[in-house]
Write a protein that holds these residues in place. Structure first.
Motif, PDB file in Angstrom:
ATOM      1  N   GLU A   1       0.929  -1.249  -0.083  1.00 51.01           N
ATOM      2  CA  GLU A   1      -0.021  -0.226   0.107  1.00 51.01           C
ATOM      3  C   GLU A   1       0.852   1.119   0.207  1.00 51.01           C
ATOM      4  OE1 GLU A   1      -3.530   2.215   2.590  1.00 51.01           O
ATOM      5  OE2 GLU A   1      -2.605   0.705   3.338  1.00 51.01           O
ATOM      6  N   ILE A   2       0.896   2.050  -0.814  1.00 56.07           N
ATOM      7  CA  ILE A   2       1.836   3.089  -1.261  1.00 56.07           C
ATOM      8  C   ILE A   2       1.040   4.525  -0.289  1.00 56.07           C
ATOM      9  CG2 ILE A   2       2.906   4.525  -2.888  1.00 56.07           C
ATOM     10  CD1 ILE A   2       3.925   1.790  -2.976  1.00 56.07           C
ATOM     11  N   GLY A   3       2.027   4.952   0.270  1.00 51.27           N
ATOM     12  CA  GLY A   3       1.564   6.379   0.905  1.00 51.27           C
ATOM     13  C   GLY A   3       0.366   5.892   1.947  1.00 51.27           C
ATOM     14  N   CYS A   4       0.589   4.977   2.946  1.00 47.90           N
ATOM     15  CA  CYS A   4      -0.439   4.057   3.488  1.00 47.90           C
ATOM     16  C   CYS A   4      -1.301   4.969   4.465  1.00 47.90           C
ATOM     17  CB  CYS A   4       0.136   2.956   3.866  1.00 47.90           C
ATOM     18  SG  CYS A   4       1.311   3.007   5.044  1.00 47.90           S
ATOM     19  N   GLY A   5      -0.673   6.213   5.022  1.00 51.20           N
ATOM     20  CA  GLY A   5      -0.918   6.555   6.239  1.00 51.20           C
ATOM     21  C   GLY A   5      -1.197   6.019   7.306  1.00 51.20           C
TER      22      GLY A   5
ATOM     23  N   TYR B   1      -5.819   0.132   4.272  1.00 51.76           N
ATOM     24  CA  TYR B   1      -6.002  -1.074   3.301  1.00 51.76           C
ATOM     25  C   TYR B   1      -4.920  -2.089   3.814  1.00 51.76           C
ATOM     26  CZ  TYR B   1      -9.000  -0.516  -0.582  1.00 51.76           C
ATOM     27  OH  TYR B   1     -10.211  -0.357  -1.240  1.00 51.76           O
ATOM     28  N   THR B   2      -3.608  -1.846   4.298  1.00 46.43           N
ATOM     29  CA  THR B   2      -2.661  -2.857   4.836  1.00 46.43           C
ATOM     30  C   THR B   2      -3.568  -3.671   5.612  1.00 46.43           C
ATOM     31  OG1 THR B   2      -0.931  -1.396   4.268  1.00 46.43           O
ATOM     32  CG2 THR B   2      -0.708  -3.132   5.798  1.00 46.43           C
ATOM     33  N   ILE B   3      -4.157  -3.138   6.816  1.00 52.19           N
ATOM     34  CA  ILE B   3      -4.693  -3.883   7.838  1.00 52.19           C
ATOM     35  C   ILE B   3      -5.862  -4.528   7.359  1.00 52.19           C
ATOM     36  CG2 ILE B   3      -6.135  -3.498   9.943  1.00 52.19           C
ATOM     37  CD1 ILE B   3      -3.036  -3.138  10.095  1.00 52.19           C
TER      38      ILE B   3
ATOM     39  N   VAL C   1       7.007  -7.798  -6.046  1.00 55.64           N
ATOM     40  CA  VAL C   1       5.678  -7.450  -5.481  1.00 55.64           C
ATOM     41  C   VAL C   1       4.666  -7.991  -6.368  1.00 55.64           C
ATOM     42  CG1 VAL C   1       4.228  -5.519  -4.746  1.00 55.64           C
ATOM     43  CG2 VAL C   1       6.750  -5.342  -4.574  1.00 55.64           C
ATOM     44  N   SER C   2       3.573  -8.383  -5.852  1.00 53.67           N
ATOM     45  CA  SER C   2       2.515  -9.132  -6.395  1.00 53.67           C
ATOM     46  C   SER C   2       1.373  -8.064  -7.011  1.00 53.67           C
ATOM     47  CB  SER C   2       1.792 -10.364  -5.976  1.00 53.67           C
ATOM     48  OG  SER C   2       2.738 -11.146  -5.661  1.00 53.67           O
ATOM     49  N   GLU C   3       1.327  -7.071  -6.085  1.00 54.77           N
ATOM     50  CA  GLU C   3       0.270  -5.957  -6.412  1.00 54.77           C
ATOM     51  C   GLU C   3       0.482  -4.674  -5.376  1.00 54.77           C
ATOM     52  OE1 GLU C   3      -4.689  -6.569  -5.729  1.00 54.77           O
ATOM     53  OE2 GLU C   3      -3.197  -7.979  -5.619  1.00 54.77           O
ATOM     54  N   ILE C   4       0.314  -3.803  -6.155  1.00 56.73           N
ATOM     55  CA  ILE C   4       0.319  -2.413  -5.473  1.00 56.73           C
ATOM     56  C   ILE C   4      -0.928  -1.400  -5.380  1.00 56.73           C
ATOM     57  CG2 ILE C   4       1.144  -0.169  -5.922  1.00 56.73           C
ATOM     58  CD1 ILE C   4       3.861  -1.051  -6.380  1.00 56.73           C
ATOM     59  N   TRP C   5      -1.181  -0.997  -4.228  1.00 62.37           N
ATOM     60  CA  TRP C   5      -2.393  -0.188  -4.048  1.00 62.37           C
ATOM     61  C   TRP C   5      -1.714   1.550  -3.748  1.00 62.37           C
ATOM     62  CZ3 TRP C   5      -7.848  -1.523  -4.173  1.00 62.37           C
ATOM     63  CH2 TRP C   5      -7.942  -2.768  -4.246  1.00 62.37           C
ATOM     64  N   ILE C   6      -2.458   2.298  -4.413  1.00 63.31           N
ATOM     65  CA  ILE C   6      -2.095   3.843  -4.246  1.00 63.31           C
ATOM     66  C   ILE C   6      -3.577   4.360  -3.861  1.00 63.31           C
ATOM     67  CG2 ILE C   6      -1.182   5.759  -5.176  1.00 63.31           C
ATOM     68  CD1 ILE C   6      -0.624   3.787  -7.751  1.00 63.31           C
TER      69      ILE C   6
END
Length: 223
Positions: A47-51, A55-57, A112-117
């Motif tokens: 998760e990019i710029g996850c704050g 989403y990670t959790i 990496v398999s996947e990225i979420w921005i």
């Protein structure tokens, strides 16, 4: 710097689920995150710029057989996500404190398999275009890290940033490219796993439509 921030920095400095500069693992996990940090061979998702790591959790709860890393430079925000992960015993969730442009120092090509921005700063000023997390240099970076066939997702409330990103991707014509200007009025909701970030809930309460796009990485980075 407020006292609470200093206290949070001290906590994450001792926390095993947060990797940051100064810790031994910061420079040694490239290409080996799943095996050496998580102790398995599961898919690795960022998760990019996850704050605070919503989403990670959220994804770590949904998919116990995958590994998730939230990346952000704000230590006080990572404190929140890492605290939730620790309290809930989420051993498949971790956090990396680093600048996004330095991801190539932490992850190997195709690792990496996947990225979420998720809801990045829109950087509306003209002079800040190159700092947008969906600018060409960042897209190239993500595509170098995501394995061929892996997915890249982007969610935002900001119309200007979404149109900017959409135009860039339409020029690239990636595989599996889908998008919507209004996620919750579309048939694409299932792609976002029904996870909502803190910012997203706020924007929805204000009546702002959520924009979303997804595409498949081919493994051929374009300029």
């Amino acid at each position: 710097m407020g006292r609470s921030k200093l206290e949070r920095f001290k906590v994450i400095a001792e926390r095993q689920n947060v990797i940051e500069n100064g810790k031994a693992l910061f420079t040694s996990l490239k290409g080996k995150w799943s095996e050496e940090f998580f102790g398995n061979n599961h898919d690795l998702i960022l998760e990019i710029g996850c704050g605070k790591g919503d989403y990670t959790i959220g994804m770590a709860n949904l998919f116990p057989n995958k590994n998730f890393i939230g990346v952000d430079i704000k230590g006080s925000r990572l404190w929140k996500g890492s605290t939730i992960a620790e309290e809930n015993g989420l051993t498949n969730a971790a956090f990396l404190r680093n600048f996004i442009e330095h991801l190539g120092e932490n992850f190997a090509p195709g690792e990496v398999s996947e990225i979420w921005i998720t809801f990045p700063d829109p950087r509306p000023k003209k002079g800040d275009v190159k700092k947008r997390l969906t600018s060409p240099r960042y897209l190239n970076l993500y595509e170098s890290l995501v394995k061929p066939g892996g997915l890249i997702h982007f969610k935002t409330d900001n119309l200007e940033l979404f149109q900017y990103t959409l135009e860039l991707l339409q020029e690239r014509n990636p595989e599996g490219f889908i998008y919507t200007y209004d996620l919750y009025a579309s048939d694409l909701q299932h792609h976002t796993l029904n996870i909502q970030t803190t910012y997203e809930k706020r924007f929805l309460a204000e009546g702002l439509p959520i924009k979303y796009l997804q595409y498949t990485n081919t493994g051929t980075t374009k300029n």
